[in-house]
Design a protein around this motif. Structure first.
Motif, PDB file in Angstrom:
ATOM      1  N   ALA A  20     -65.029 -75.453 -22.797  1.00 23.34           N
ATOM      2  CA  ALA A  20     -65.739 -75.365 -21.521  1.00 23.34           C
ATOM      3  C   ALA A  20     -67.230 -75.589 -21.714  1.00 23.34           C
ATOM      4  O   ALA A  20     -67.879 -76.292 -20.927  1.00 23.34           O
ATOM      5  N   ASP A  21     -67.783 -75.031 -22.770  1.00 23.55           N
ATOM      6  CA  ASP A  21     -69.202 -75.204 -23.048  1.00 23.55           C
ATOM      7  C   ASP A  21     -69.527 -76.664 -23.362  1.00 23.55           C
ATOM      8  O   ASP A  21     -70.530 -77.196 -22.883  1.00 23.55           O
ATOM      9  N   ALA A  22     -68.677 -77.325 -24.136  1.00 26.76           N
ATOM     10  CA  ALA A  22     -68.910 -78.737 -24.477  1.00 26.76           C
ATOM     11  C   ALA A  22     -68.864 -79.617 -23.232  1.00 26.76           C
ATOM     12  O   ALA A  22     -69.724 -80.493 -23.047  1.00 26.76           O
ATOM     13  N   VAL A  23     -67.896 -79.384 -22.368  1.00 27.98           N
ATOM     14  CA  VAL A  23     -67.794 -80.176 -21.131  1.00 27.98           C
ATOM     15  C   VAL A  23     -68.998 -79.899 -20.239  1.00 27.98           C
ATOM     16  O   VAL A  23     -69.605 -80.824 -19.683  1.00 27.98           O
ATOM     17  N   SER A  24     -69.367 -78.637 -20.118  1.00 24.52           N
ATOM     18  CA  SER A  24     -70.507 -78.264 -19.293  1.00 24.52           C
ATOM     19  C   SER A  24     -71.802 -78.885 -19.810  1.00 24.52           C
ATOM     20  O   SER A  24     -72.623 -79.386 -19.042  1.00 24.52           O
ATOM     21  N   ARG A  25     -71.979 -78.876 -21.124  1.00 20.85           N
ATOM     22  CA  ARG A  25     -73.185 -79.483 -21.715  1.00 20.85           C
ATOM     23  C   ARG A  25     -73.222 -80.988 -21.475  1.00 20.85           C
ATOM     24  O   ARG A  25     -74.267 -81.553 -21.179  1.00 20.85           O
ATOM     25  N   GLU A  26     -72.077 -81.631 -21.609  1.00 17.61           N
ATOM     26  CA  GLU A  26     -72.031 -83.080 -21.383  1.00 17.61           C
ATOM     27  C   GLU A  26     -72.378 -83.402 -19.927  1.00 17.61           C
ATOM     28  O   GLU A  26     -73.143 -84.312 -19.652  1.00 17.61           O
ATOM     29  N   TYR A  31     -77.290 -83.879 -14.333  1.00 13.90           N
ATOM     30  CA  TYR A  31     -78.184 -83.226 -13.374  1.00 13.90           C
ATOM     31  C   TYR A  31     -79.535 -82.873 -13.986  1.00 13.90           C
ATOM     32  O   TYR A  31     -80.523 -82.778 -13.280  1.00 13.90           O
ATOM     33  N   ARG A  32     -79.591 -82.719 -15.304  1.00 15.01           N
ATOM     34  CA  ARG A  32     -80.879 -82.467 -15.948  1.00 15.01           C
ATOM     35  C   ARG A  32     -81.745 -83.721 -15.896  1.00 15.01           C
ATOM     36  O   ARG A  32     -82.924 -83.661 -15.562  1.00 15.01           O
ATOM     37  N   GLU A  33     -81.139 -84.880 -16.226  1.00 16.49           N
ATOM     38  CA  GLU A  33     -81.903 -86.127 -16.196  1.00 16.49           C
ATOM     39  C   GLU A  33     -82.285 -86.526 -14.772  1.00 16.49           C
ATOM     40  O   GLU A  33     -83.368 -87.031 -14.533  1.00 16.49           O
ATOM     41  N   ARG A  34     -81.382 -86.288 -13.824  1.00 17.40           N
ATOM     42  CA  ARG A  34     -81.612 -86.710 -12.441  1.00 17.40           C
ATOM     43  C   ARG A  34     -82.638 -85.829 -11.734  1.00 17.40           C
ATOM     44  O   ARG A  34     -83.500 -86.322 -11.016  1.00 17.40           O
ATOM     45  N   HIS A  35     -82.510 -84.501 -11.918  1.00 17.63           N
ATOM     46  CA  HIS A  35     -83.342 -83.570 -11.147  1.00 17.63           C
ATOM     47  C   HIS A  35     -84.022 -82.491 -11.980  1.00 17.63           C
ATOM     48  O   HIS A  35     -84.682 -81.625 -11.426  1.00 17.63           O
ATOM     49  N   GLY A  36     -83.833 -82.506 -13.299  1.00 21.07           N
ATOM     50  CA  GLY A  36     -84.450 -81.477 -14.134  1.00 21.07           C
ATOM     51  C   GLY A  36     -83.878 -80.093 -13.896  1.00 21.07           C
ATOM     52  O   GLY A  36     -84.569 -79.091 -14.085  1.00 21.07           O
ATOM     53  N   THR A  38     -81.390 -76.802 -14.496  1.00 22.43           N
ATOM     54  CA  THR A  38     -80.665 -76.047 -15.516  1.00 22.43           C
ATOM     55  C   THR A  38     -79.235 -75.839 -15.022  1.00 22.43           C
ATOM     56  O   THR A  38     -78.934 -76.080 -13.850  1.00 22.43           O
ATOM     57  N   ARG A  39     -78.361 -75.340 -15.887  1.00 23.75           N
ATOM     58  CA  ARG A  39     -76.984 -75.061 -15.456  1.00 23.75           C
ATOM     59  C   ARG A  39     -76.937 -74.054 -14.307  1.00 23.75           C
ATOM     60  O   ARG A  39     -76.245 -74.283 -13.316  1.00 23.75           O
ATOM     61  N   PRO A  40     -77.650 -72.927 -14.397  1.00 22.80           N
ATOM     62  CA  PRO A  40     -77.614 -71.985 -13.263  1.00 22.80           C
ATOM     63  C   PRO A  40     -78.163 -72.600 -11.964  1.00 22.80           C
ATOM     64  O   PRO A  40     -77.638 -72.323 -10.881  1.00 22.80           O
ATOM     65  N   GLU A  41     -79.186 -73.436 -12.074  1.00 23.51           N
ATOM     66  CA  GLU A  41     -79.724 -74.083 -10.873  1.00 23.51           C
ATOM     67  C   GLU A  41     -78.702 -75.043 -10.271  1.00 23.51           C
ATOM     68  O   GLU A  41     -78.525 -75.100  -9.050  1.00 23.51           O
ATOM     69  N   TRP A  42     -78.005 -75.801 -11.140  1.00 23.03           N
ATOM     70  CA  TRP A  42     -76.972 -76.703 -10.652  1.00 23.03           C
ATOM     71  C   TRP A  42     -75.852 -75.929  -9.978  1.00 23.03           C
ATOM     72  O   TRP A  42     -75.370 -76.286  -8.911  1.00 23.03           O
ATOM     73  N   ARG A  43     -75.415 -74.841 -10.596  1.00 18.55           N
ATOM     74  CA  ARG A  43     -74.318 -74.055 -10.030  1.00 18.55           C
ATOM     75  C   ARG A  43     -74.721 -73.449  -8.685  1.00 18.55           C
ATOM     76  O   ARG A  43     -73.909 -73.375  -7.762  1.00 18.55           O
ATOM     77  N   THR A  44     -75.966 -73.036  -8.586  1.00 18.61           N
ATOM     78  CA  THR A  44     -76.467 -72.482  -7.323  1.00 18.61           C
ATOM     79  C   THR A  44     -76.530 -73.567  -6.258  1.00 18.61           C
ATOM     80  O   THR A  44     -76.059 -73.379  -5.132  1.00 18.61           O
ATOM     81  N   LEU A  45     -77.088 -74.715  -6.616  1.00 15.62           N
ATOM     82  CA  LEU A  45     -77.169 -75.845  -5.687  1.00 15.62           C
ATOM     83  C   LEU A  45     -75.783 -76.265  -5.222  1.00 15.62           C
ATOM     84  O   LEU A  45     -75.531 -76.452  -4.025  1.00 15.62           O
ATOM     85  N   SER A  46     -74.848 -76.384  -6.156  1.00 14.03           N
ATOM     86  CA  SER A  46     -73.504 -76.841  -5.794  1.00 14.03           C
ATOM     87  C   SER A  46     -72.740 -75.786  -4.993  1.00 14.03           C
ATOM     88  O   SER A  46     -71.985 -76.139  -4.086  1.00 14.03           O
TER      89      SER A  46
END
Length: 162
Positions: A20-26, A31-36, A38-46
């Motif tokens: 799960a961590d490997a898939v999440s990192r990939e 979203y890091r390159e597109r909008h900078g 973090t994982r928690p920010e992406w999860r909150t946005l989504s």
């Protein structure tokens, strides 16, 4: 093999965590390159993009994030003007979080990228492997009381389209 030693690399919970961590990192590179984000920010946005208005507690439960991670993510998305907070009329300790037009635009931009990532990830597997992984995940979710019939049907539909 010594019964007193746990071979971590063969221990299913550890293997699932690592996978799960490997898939999440990939996926995070997108979203890091597109909008900078973090994982928690992406999860909150989504989460807000999918469900609309939510409280921080609801976001934490939906995304399986600790309240401090949710709080930091909310603060950053608010700083970007991607979400707003509205105090609950009945309980002033509760805030309702909603994406702004800019936040919703960022979410909508990311949806096709996320779906493309998921399709590409599954495309690495044969049709029977895809069906097996979906069935196995559903079985584990059910066994752990985390069954979500809507999600199961979504995955089964996805596999059937292949």
């Amino acid at each position: 093999m010594d019964p007193e030693i746990l071979e971590l690399e063969a221990f299913l919970p550890y293997r699932l965590y690592r996978l799960a961590d490997a898939v999440s990192r990939e996926f995070s590179t997108i979203y890091r390159e597109r909008h900078g984000l973090t994982r928690p920010e992406w999860r909150t946005l989504s989460g807000l993009g999918q469900y609309g208005t939510m409280t921080a507690k609801e976001l934490g439960e939906q995304s399986a994030m600790h309240k401090t991670k949710v709080s930091r993510a909310v603060a950053e998305l608010e700083r970007r003007r991607w979400l707003t907070r509205t105090l609950d009329e009945n309980d002033r300790r509760v805030e309702h979080l909603t994406l702004t037009k800019a936040g919703l635009a960022a979410y909508r931009e990311m949806v096709p990228l996320a779906k493309t990532f998921e399709r590409a990830l599954l495309a690495r597997l044969s049709a029977s492997e895809q069906a097996s992984i979906v069935k196995g995940v559903v079985s584990l979710e059910t066994a752990l009381g985390r069954d979500n019939g809507r999600r199961r049907r979504k995955y089964e539909t996805l596999i059937q389209k292949r």
